[in-house]
Design a protein around this motif. Structure first.
Motif, PDB file in Angstrom:
ATOM      1  N   LEU A 125      -1.535  16.972   9.494  1.00 15.36           N
ATOM      2  CA  LEU A 125      -0.786  15.921   9.783  1.00 15.36           C
ATOM      3  C   LEU A 125      -0.019  15.388   8.837  1.00 15.36           C
ATOM      4  N   PRO A 126       0.805  14.760   8.816  1.00 14.81           N
ATOM      5  CA  PRO A 126       1.712  13.837   7.944  1.00 14.81           C
ATOM      6  C   PRO A 126       1.143  12.360   7.902  1.00 14.81           C
ATOM      7  N   VAL A 127       0.940  12.008   6.641  1.00 16.92           N
ATOM      8  CA  VAL A 127       0.631  10.653   6.426  1.00 16.92           C
ATOM      9  C   VAL A 127       1.262   9.910   5.369  1.00 16.92           C
ATOM     10  N   LEU A 128       1.273   8.654   5.573  1.00 21.12           N
ATOM     11  CA  LEU A 128       2.007   7.643   4.439  1.00 21.12           C
ATOM     12  C   LEU A 128       0.686   6.917   3.732  1.00 21.12           C
ATOM     13  N   ALA A 129       0.936   6.931   2.597  1.00 21.81           N
ATOM     14  CA  ALA A 129      -0.032   6.321   1.761  1.00 21.81           C
ATOM     15  C   ALA A 129       0.489   4.555   2.041  1.00 21.81           C
ATOM     16  N   MET A 130      -0.506   3.605   1.884  1.00 21.00           N
ATOM     17  CA  MET A 130      -0.391   2.258   1.980  1.00 21.00           C
ATOM     18  C   MET A 130       0.246   1.793   0.886  1.00 21.00           C
ATOM     19  N   THR A 131       1.241   0.805   0.963  1.00 21.06           N
ATOM     20  CA  THR A 131       1.637  -0.173  -0.190  1.00 21.06           C
ATOM     21  C   THR A 131       1.204  -1.504  -0.176  1.00 21.06           C
ATOM     22  N   ASP A 132       1.112  -2.029   0.896  1.00 18.58           N
ATOM     23  CA  ASP A 132       0.539  -3.314   0.853  1.00 18.58           C
ATOM     24  C   ASP A 132      -0.806  -3.416   0.905  1.00 18.58           C
ATOM     25  N   ALA A 133      -1.315  -4.599   0.330  1.00 17.49           N
ATOM     26  CA  ALA A 133      -2.847  -4.690   0.316  1.00 17.49           C
ATOM     27  C   ALA A 133      -3.357  -4.700   1.716  1.00 17.49           C
ATOM     28  N   LEU A 134      -4.646  -4.201   1.721  1.00 15.49           N
ATOM     29  CA  LEU A 134      -5.152  -3.896   3.368  1.00 15.49           C
ATOM     30  C   LEU A 134      -6.533  -4.858   3.315  1.00 15.49           C
ATOM     31  N   LEU A 135      -6.199  -5.906   4.430  1.00  9.06           N
ATOM     32  CA  LEU A 135      -7.447  -6.952   4.623  1.00  9.06           C
ATOM     33  C   LEU A 135      -7.865  -6.695   5.955  1.00  9.06           C
ATOM     34  N   ASP A 139     -10.573 -13.647  13.387  1.00 13.16           N
ATOM     35  CA  ASP A 139     -10.061 -15.030  14.150  1.00 13.16           C
ATOM     36  C   ASP A 139      -9.180 -15.666  12.960  1.00 13.16           C
ATOM     37  N   GLY A 140      -8.285 -14.740  12.421  1.00 12.20           N
ATOM     38  CA  GLY A 140      -7.132 -15.535  11.550  1.00 12.20           C
ATOM     39  C   GLY A 140      -7.644 -15.750  10.248  1.00 12.20           C
ATOM     40  N   CYS A 141      -8.726 -15.331   9.972  1.00  8.59           N
ATOM     41  CA  CYS A 141      -9.445 -15.610   8.649  1.00  8.59           C
ATOM     42  C   CYS A 141      -9.824 -14.144   7.874  1.00  8.59           C
ATOM     43  N   MET A 142      -9.363 -14.100   6.484  1.00 10.43           N
ATOM     44  CA  MET A 142      -9.992 -13.074   5.921  1.00 10.43           C
ATOM     45  C   MET A 142     -11.189 -12.731   5.803  1.00 10.43           C
ATOM     46  N   VAL A 143     -11.720 -11.401   6.078  1.00  7.69           N
ATOM     47  CA  VAL A 143     -13.128 -10.968   5.838  1.00  7.69           C
ATOM     48  C   VAL A 143     -13.426 -10.411   4.618  1.00  7.69           C
ATOM     49  N   LYS A 144     -12.576  -9.466   4.294  1.00  7.51           N
ATOM     50  CA  LYS A 144     -12.581  -8.723   2.954  1.00  7.51           C
ATOM     51  C   LYS A 144     -11.535  -7.897   2.833  1.00  7.51           C
ATOM     52  N   ARG A 145     -11.168  -7.614   1.494  1.00 11.96           N
ATOM     53  CA  ARG A 145     -10.212  -6.563   1.031  1.00 11.96           C
ATOM     54  C   ARG A 145     -10.739  -5.313   1.323  1.00 11.96           C
ATOM     55  N   LEU A 146      -9.829  -4.230   1.704  1.00 14.37           N
ATOM     56  CA  LEU A 146     -10.190  -2.744   1.963  1.00 14.37           C
ATOM     57  C   LEU A 146      -9.560  -2.106   0.499  1.00 14.37           C
ATOM     58  N   ASN A 147     -10.377  -0.981   0.481  1.00  8.07           N
ATOM     59  CA  ASN A 147      -9.812  -0.031  -0.736  1.00  8.07           C
ATOM     60  C   ASN A 147      -8.718   0.794   0.048  1.00  8.07           C
ATOM     61  N   ARG A 148      -7.548   0.336  -0.411  1.00 12.81           N
ATOM     62  CA  ARG A 148      -6.382   1.035  -0.046  1.00 12.81           C
ATOM     63  C   ARG A 148      -6.250   2.690  -0.333  1.00 12.81           C
ATOM     64  N   ASP A 149      -6.677   2.968  -1.299  1.00 13.42           N
ATOM     65  CA  ASP A 149      -6.683   4.249  -2.022  1.00 13.42           C
ATOM     66  C   ASP A 149      -7.198   5.232  -0.844  1.00 13.42           C
ATOM     67  N   ARG A 150      -8.058   5.064   0.076  1.00  9.44           N
ATOM     68  CA  ARG A 150      -8.669   5.985   0.933  1.00  9.44           C
ATOM     69  C   ARG A 150      -7.928   5.818   2.365  1.00  9.44           C
ATOM     70  N   ILE A 151      -7.101   4.887   2.566  1.00  8.24           N
ATOM     71  CA  ILE A 151      -6.621   4.708   3.919  1.00  8.24           C
ATOM     72  C   ILE A 151      -5.049   5.014   3.842  1.00  8.24           C
ATOM     73  N   VAL A 152      -4.910   5.841   4.951  1.00  3.52           N
ATOM     74  CA  VAL A 152      -3.284   6.287   5.138  1.00  3.52           C
ATOM     75  C   VAL A 152      -2.926   6.154   6.540  1.00  3.52           C
ATOM     76  N   ALA A 153      -1.654   6.032   6.820  1.00  2.00           N
ATOM     77  CA  ALA A 153      -0.974   5.869   8.137  1.00  2.00           C
ATOM     78  C   ALA A 153      -0.868   7.257   8.613  1.00  2.00           C
ATOM     79  N   ALA A 154      -1.122   7.641  10.027  1.00  2.00           N
ATOM     80  CA  ALA A 154      -0.988   8.737  10.534  1.00  2.00           C
ATOM     81  C   ALA A 154       0.363   8.706  11.268  1.00  2.00           C
ATOM     82  N   GLN A 155       1.016   9.936  11.009  1.00  2.00           N
ATOM     83  CA  GLN A 155       2.330  10.309  11.597  1.00  2.00           C
ATOM     84  C   GLN A 155       2.179  11.622  12.664  1.00  2.00           C
ATOM     85  N   THR A 156       2.998  11.894  13.144  1.00  2.00           N
ATOM     86  CA  THR A 156       3.411  13.271  13.692  1.00  2.00           C
ATOM     87  C   THR A 156       4.634  13.633  13.408  1.00  2.00           C
TER      88      THR A 156
END
Ligand code: MG
Length: 382
Positions: A125-135, A139-156
């Motif tokens: 499948l085609p994926v896109l790397a994430m450019t924005d920081a991922l949190l 309830d509207g509050c930041m819990v933690k920052r995620l490691n963006r390097d291992r997260i991609v967005a899935a396409q078709t």
């Protein structure tokens, strides 16, 4: 290797708003689903295309796409894809791509990358790397920052070996899995990722129509290419010309099938793509091209053009000879070139002329062919 594409269009798409389902709304002159289908119908490696629709949408579908095979979907996306796979089963494809109708800007290059990756794995499948920081938030509050390097967005489109995805859906217990790659992966099949394309976004919210409209209006350039070829004529049972067999007591002499029409057209497309000439890609000195059907030269040139970011717009071929008479074969040639190029018939033209008995064509010693093509490039004007 036979490849099919299933376009999933049965969803209601309520987040997009509008009076009618989003896939039947217009972007420019065509509906969303028409744009999507065009990308797959024009792709030279895809042999079968079918859509899965909501039966309630039949009037919209028939107004937009009266000639494209369709089946009725189910209550969930999973059930709709199952219906599509069942229908694709009878078409005996080896590979299947499954694509959301609401992604109208899928490019030939993304489709190619998914198809190519299926040589290595049963799913891709085609994926896109994430450019924005991922949190992660709560309830509207930041819990933690995620490691963006291992997260991609899935396409078709998500692509599969037909047998693997059919078996995975067959054994599936739930009927609400979000996407097809997940179905294969959870069944134990390997799914590899390829680069997606930001332009291949999914129309989801009302403002996405505005974005889609501006994509259509995005500046682009056109290129043209021209080609010329000659082969010697000799008495023979038949010849191939523009992909059609002509039985008129004449043959064309050459290393491959000597189809001068397809050779001129192949050279024109290579010209538009900036990729030299047919002799560089398929040297006559190479024994593997002896007697080869010229279809494959043409398809190779089109894939090079697609890789360069181009899509054919029209082709125009001129055949120059006294004999054979081209007229009786003109419609068959147009149909064959439309099939090979993925263009509509109205964008394919065949002309024939003589040279008033002058020169080698006039004396019947040879047949010449000229071709000119135009292509739309997905870049900005120079
Ligand atoms: Mg030739």
């Amino acid at each position: 290797m036979k490849i099919g594409a299933i376009i999933v269009a049965a969803g209601r798409g309520q987040r997009a708003g509008g009076e009618i389902p989003k896939q039947y709304r217009h972007i420019g002159k065509r509906t969303v689903i028409e744009h999507t289908l065009a990308a797959f119908l024009a792709h030279t490696r895809i042999d079968e295309v079918l859509t899965v629709i909501n039966p309630n949408d039949l009037p919209h579908y028939e107004a937009a796409l009266p000639d494209i095979d369709h089946v009725s979907g189910g209550a969930t996306r999973t059930l709709s894809v199952k219906a599509g796979l069942d229908a694709m089963e009878s078409k005996r494809v080896d590979r299947v791509l499954i694509h959301d109708a609401a992604r109208p800007f899928v490019s030939a290059q993304v489709i190619d990358r998914v198809i190519n990756a299926l040589d290595e794995a049963p799913g891709a499948l085609p994926v896109l790397a994430m450019t924005d920081a991922l949190l992660e938030t709560q309830d509207g509050c930041m819990v933690k920052r995620l490691n963006r390097d291992r997260i991609v967005a899935a396409q078709t489109p998500q692509g599969f070996h037909m047998a693997a995805i059919s078996a995975a859906y067959e054994s599936l217990k739930q009927d609400d899995v979000p996407d097809d790659a997940t179905v294969l992966q959870e069944a134990g099949g390997q799914v590899v990722t390829v680069s997606g394309d930001p332009a291949n976004f999914k129309i989801t919210r009302p403002e996405d129509f505005q974005k889609a409209q501006s994509m259509l209006e995005k500046p682009h350039s056109f290129v043209i290419g021209q080609g010329y070829d000659v082969h010697r004529l000799e008495p023979a049972e038949s010849m191939w010309l523009c992909g059609v067999e002509i039985r008129a007591g004449l043959g064309l002499i050459g290393h491959s099938d000597a189809d001068a029409g397809l050779h001129a057209l192949t050279d024109a497309i290579l010209g538009a793509a900036g990729h030299g000439d047919i002799g560089q890609h398929f040297p006559p000195s190479d024994p593997q091209w002896a007697g080869a059907s010229s279809d494959r030269f043409l398809l190779h040139a089109i894939s090079l053009l697609n890789e360069a970011g181009g899509v054919l717009v029209n082709v125009d071929v001129t055949l120059i000879c006294e004999r054979p008479k081209v007229g009786p074969y003109r419609d068959a040639m147009k149909t064959r070139l439309a099939e090979l190029t993925g263009l509509p018939l109205a964008r394919v033209n065949i002309k024939a002329t003589t040279t008033e008995k002058l020169g080698f064509t006039g004396r019947g010693e040879g047949l010449a062919a000229q071709a000119i093509v135009s292509a739309r490039m997905n870049d900005v004007p120079l």
